[in-house]
Design an enzyme around this catalytic site. Structure first.
Site, mmCIF file in Angstrom:
data_model
loop_
_atom_site.group_PDB
_atom_site.id
_atom_site.type_symbol
_atom_site.label_atom_id
_atom_site.label_comp_id
_atom_site.label_asym_id
_atom_site.label_seq_id
_atom_site.Cartn_x
_atom_site.Cartn_y
_atom_site.Cartn_z
ATOM 1 N N GLU A 25 0.841 -1.205 0.000
ATOM 2 C CA GLU A 25 0.000 0.000 0.000
ATOM 3 C C GLU A 25 0.873 1.251 0.000
ATOM 4 O O GLU A 25 2.014 1.229 0.480
ATOM 5 C CB GLU A 25 -0.873 -0.034 1.274
ATOM 6 C CG GLU A 25 -1.803 1.169 1.413
ATOM 7 C CD GLU A 25 -2.864 0.990 2.499
ATOM 8 O OE1 GLU A 25 -2.763 0.023 3.279
ATOM 9 O OE2 GLU A 25 -3.786 1.824 2.553
ATOM 10 N N ASN A 172 -12.789 -1.164 -0.326
ATOM 11 C CA ASN A 172 -11.953 -1.683 0.765
ATOM 12 C C ASN A 172 -12.534 -1.243 2.103
ATOM 13 O O ASN A 172 -12.805 -0.042 2.305
ATOM 14 C CB ASN A 172 -10.522 -1.134 0.645
ATOM 15 C CG ASN A 172 -9.655 -1.557 1.828
ATOM 16 O OD1 ASN A 172 -9.284 -2.717 1.954
ATOM 17 N ND2 ASN A 172 -9.364 -0.623 2.726
ATOM 18 N N GLU A 173 -12.737 -2.185 2.979
ATOM 19 C CA GLU A 173 -13.253 -1.877 4.324
ATOM 20 C C GLU A 173 -14.366 -0.832 4.246
ATOM 21 O O GLU A 173 -14.329 0.200 4.918
ATOM 22 C CB GLU A 173 -12.116 -1.458 5.256
ATOM 23 C CG GLU A 173 -11.097 -2.577 5.421
ATOM 24 C CD GLU A 173 -10.113 -2.408 6.584
ATOM 25 O OE1 GLU A 173 -10.021 -1.315 7.147
ATOM 26 O OE2 GLU A 173 -9.429 -3.402 6.898
ATOM 27 N N TYR A 240 -6.627 -8.761 11.765
ATOM 28 C CA TYR A 240 -5.313 -8.412 12.321
ATOM 29 C C TYR A 240 -5.218 -8.904 13.757
ATOM 30 O O TYR A 240 -6.207 -8.862 14.506
ATOM 31 C CB TYR A 240 -5.117 -6.899 12.303
ATOM 32 C CG TYR A 240 -4.833 -6.357 10.910
ATOM 33 C CD1 TYR A 240 -3.564 -6.454 10.362
ATOM 34 C CD2 TYR A 240 -5.834 -5.754 10.161
ATOM 35 C CE1 TYR A 240 -3.293 -5.962 9.088
ATOM 36 C CE2 TYR A 240 -5.579 -5.268 8.884
ATOM 37 C CZ TYR A 240 -4.300 -5.370 8.354
ATOM 38 O OH TYR A 240 -4.029 -4.893 7.101
ATOM 39 N N GLU A 297 -6.202 -9.141 3.867
ATOM 40 C CA GLU A 297 -5.323 -8.454 4.828
ATOM 41 C C GLU A 297 -5.263 -9.300 6.086
ATOM 42 O O GLU A 297 -6.306 -9.614 6.680
ATOM 43 C CB GLU A 297 -5.840 -7.050 5.170
ATOM 44 C CG GLU A 297 -5.707 -6.074 4.027
ATOM 45 C CD GLU A 297 -6.080 -4.636 4.405
ATOM 46 O OE1 GLU A 297 -5.913 -4.242 5.568
ATOM 47 O OE2 GLU A 297 -6.551 -3.923 3.499
ATOM 48 N N GLN A 346 2.155 -6.092 5.607
ATOM 49 C CA GLN A 346 2.365 -5.727 4.230
ATOM 50 C C GLN A 346 3.782 -6.107 3.801
ATOM 51 O O GLN A 346 4.577 -6.524 4.634
ATOM 52 C CB GLN A 346 2.120 -4.238 4.034
ATOM 53 C CG GLN A 346 0.687 -3.832 4.325
ATOM 54 C CD GLN A 346 0.335 -2.426 3.801
ATOM 55 O OE1 GLN A 346 1.118 -1.796 3.103
ATOM 56 N NE2 GLN A 346 -0.848 -1.947 4.183
HETATM 57 O O1 AHR Z 1 -2.915 -2.517 6.314
HETATM 58 C C1 AHR Z 1 -3.187 -1.286 6.904
HETATM 59 C C2 AHR Z 1 -4.652 -0.917 6.840
HETATM 60 O O2 AHR Z 1 -5.394 -1.825 7.578
HETATM 61 C C3 AHR Z 1 -5.291 -0.949 5.485
HETATM 62 O O3 AHR Z 1 -5.077 0.210 4.762
HETATM 63 C C4 AHR Z 1 -6.744 -1.086 5.813
HETATM 64 O O4 AHR Z 1 -7.461 -1.753 4.800
HETATM 65 C C5 AHR Z 1 -6.735 -1.828 7.132
HETATM 66 O O5 AHR Z 1 -7.528 -1.209 8.073
#
Ligand code: AHR
Length: 486
Positions: A25, A172-173, A240, A297, A346
């Site tokens: 990103e 995205n999100e 995450y 992600e 990432q």
């Molecule tokens: O990976 C960092 C961020 O995490 C991304 O931009 C977003 O999609 C997520 O919240």
């Protein structure tokens, strides 16, 4: 003593190579200074890429790369990243810390990168601040060989033939920074947008809808109820691992207690439950499994390294992350029926990065080494593993996956516990000799630094013996190993 048996599976399942995908990103130093070199860097290739990073990524043979975001995608207007570099508009990256964005890395640079890496491209279209037409034009610009105005513009910008575009994310999100939408509102928008994402060349395009955050099962339910499988080849999920569960104080990347270590791995193992439950919902609406679950992600998210920009998400990477990555990849493999792609967040200098850079120096993280060790699993046929694995404090004594490809067996093992594990694998039904064994091990805090970039790297694993089809080994605490057999 743990005893497991490895046998051929009744039904053939192949690990999709794209489960080893990545994500880059425009965030912090991922693209600029990570993948793309500053003008005065000694590491700059004639085309502008960082040669050391490029070489390390080439070695990994990454299958697919997602770009340009993430949240950044919803502020990105692709036309600003084409044409003569010095004429491209300079903007501010208002999503991630307000640095200047000079658009030097755009569509041509991304697709060239994919060519250099030999990987597939996964574009994330801007639904947040873009239009359906803008997305449709981007797809045309990338995939058309017709003599259209956009195709001629691409040719004038130096690219004669269309590129392959196998994956396109639409939004995205969108439940958060991508528009704060309800699932029903997004589902209806998605139906419209996907209709105009038309590839002009022969590469089949997988259209991927924005999916849930973690355990938001209602999101998956609503999307599956409102969007027919033929409109959506993939539905995503993001997850995450935040050790503390508190986004304001997530936990340090390097300094953590044993309890924090265990909690991090327990949180990583939640991926199993997430994939199971999202898949169960998808099965109700799509029993033929036409819609893939795309984990585009995933990874660890800690407090940034002290002294670095809070919006740049730069964090160190330890053996804890290696174990997290190994356990997560194993979970993906067990969900191969549904999970057709996953993208670690990432690639360079951001979150659970494969590679970190500082000036002209770089290092490969323990996570990089896991992806390297596990390479033989890509496109491998999954073998069955039977037997009891004890669990203590929510952590299994071992996580194991076995695959077969080109006549060789690859068995990957991860010991997430903080004490060693002894185990025997009965592999007599599938193999007769050990070809090699490698291990990545160390204290759970162990990590590489720019002064000691190889402090944590795989070494030969001498503790493996094979006798009468029985493979014996002792796995040290917090270790990841791979054994190749024939
Ligand atoms: O990976 C960092 C961020 O995490 C991304 O931009 C977003 O999609 C997520 O919240």
């Amino acid at each position: 003593m743990i005893r497991l048996q490895v046998t051929p599976a009744a039904e053939e399942k192949i690990v999709p190579a794209a489960q080893y995908g990545h994500f880059a990103e425009h965030l912090g130093r991922c693209i600029y200074d990570g993948i793309w070199a500053e003008d005065d860097s000694t590491k700059r290739s004639p085309e502008g890429y960082r040669t050391d990073v490029l070489e390390a990524l080439q070695k990994l043979q990454i299958p697919v790369l997602r770009w340009p975001g993430g949240c950044f995608a919803d502020a990105y207007h692709w036309r600003e990243g084409i044409g003569a570099p010095e004429s491209r508009p300079v903007r501010v990256n208002t999503v991630w810390g307000w640095p200047l964005e000079n658009n030097r890395f755009g569509t041509h640079e991304f697709f060239r990168l994919c060519e250099l890496l030999g990987c597939d491209a996964y574009l994330a279209a801007n639904m947040g601040s873009g239009t359906v037409q803008e997305m449709a034009d981007w797809v045309e610009y990338v995939t058309s060989d017709y003599d259209t105005t956009l195709t001629c513009e691409r040719r004038a910008n130096g690219r004669e033939h269309s590129w392959k575009l196998p994956y396109l994310g639409i939004g995205n999100e969108v439940w958060g920074g991508g528009g704060f939408m309800s699932p029903d509102h997004y589902a209806d928008l998605y139906r419209n947008w996907q209709n105009f994402a038309k590839p002009y060349n022969q590469t089949p395009l997988m259209k991927i809808a924005c999916g849930a955050s973690g355990e938001d099962y209602n999101w998956t339910e609503r999307m599956m109820a409102r969007v027919e499988p033929w409109m959506m080849q993939g539905l995503s999920v993001h997850y995450y691992v935040v050790p503390s569960g508190n986004w304001d104080a997530k936990g340090d990347a390097v300094r953590f207690t044993d309890e924090e270590y265990k909690e991090t791995i327990r949180k990583a193992l939640v991926m199993e439950e997430l994939l199971t439950k999202h898949s169960e919902i998808m099965d109700k609406y799509d029993p033929k499994k036409q819609v893939a679950l795309i984990v585009d992600e995933w990874g660890s998210w800690y407090d940034v390294t002290p002294g670095t920009n809070g919006a740049y998400l730069y964090q160190q990477n330890t053996m804890r992350d290696a174990v997290l990555a190994a356990c997560t990849l194993h979970i993906f493999h067990r969900h191969t029926d549904r999970v057709k792609m996953a993208n670690l967040a990432q690639t360079v200098n951001v979150l659970q990065a494969l590679i970190l850079t500082e000036g002209d120096r770089m290092l490969c993280t323990p996570t990089y080494h896991v992806f390297d060790l596990f390479r033989p699993h890509k496109d491998g046929v999954l073998l069955d593993i039977a037997g009891e694995i004890p669990v203590a404090e929510g952590l299994p004594a071992v996580s194991v996956i076995a695959t077969k490809k080109d006549g060789e067996i690859c068995i990957s093992l991860c010991n997430p516990a903080l004490q060693e594990t002894e185990l025997t694998l009965d592999v007599g039904a599938v193999a007769g000799e050990v070809l090699s064994a490698r291990i990545l091990a160390g204290d759970c805090h162990a990590h590489n630094t720019f002064d000691a970039p190889d402090a944590v790297c795989p070494v030969e694993y001498s503790g493996v013996t094979m006798e009468n089809g029985l493979l014996h080994m002792t796995l040290p605490a917090c270790a990841v190993a791979v054994v190749a057999l024939r």
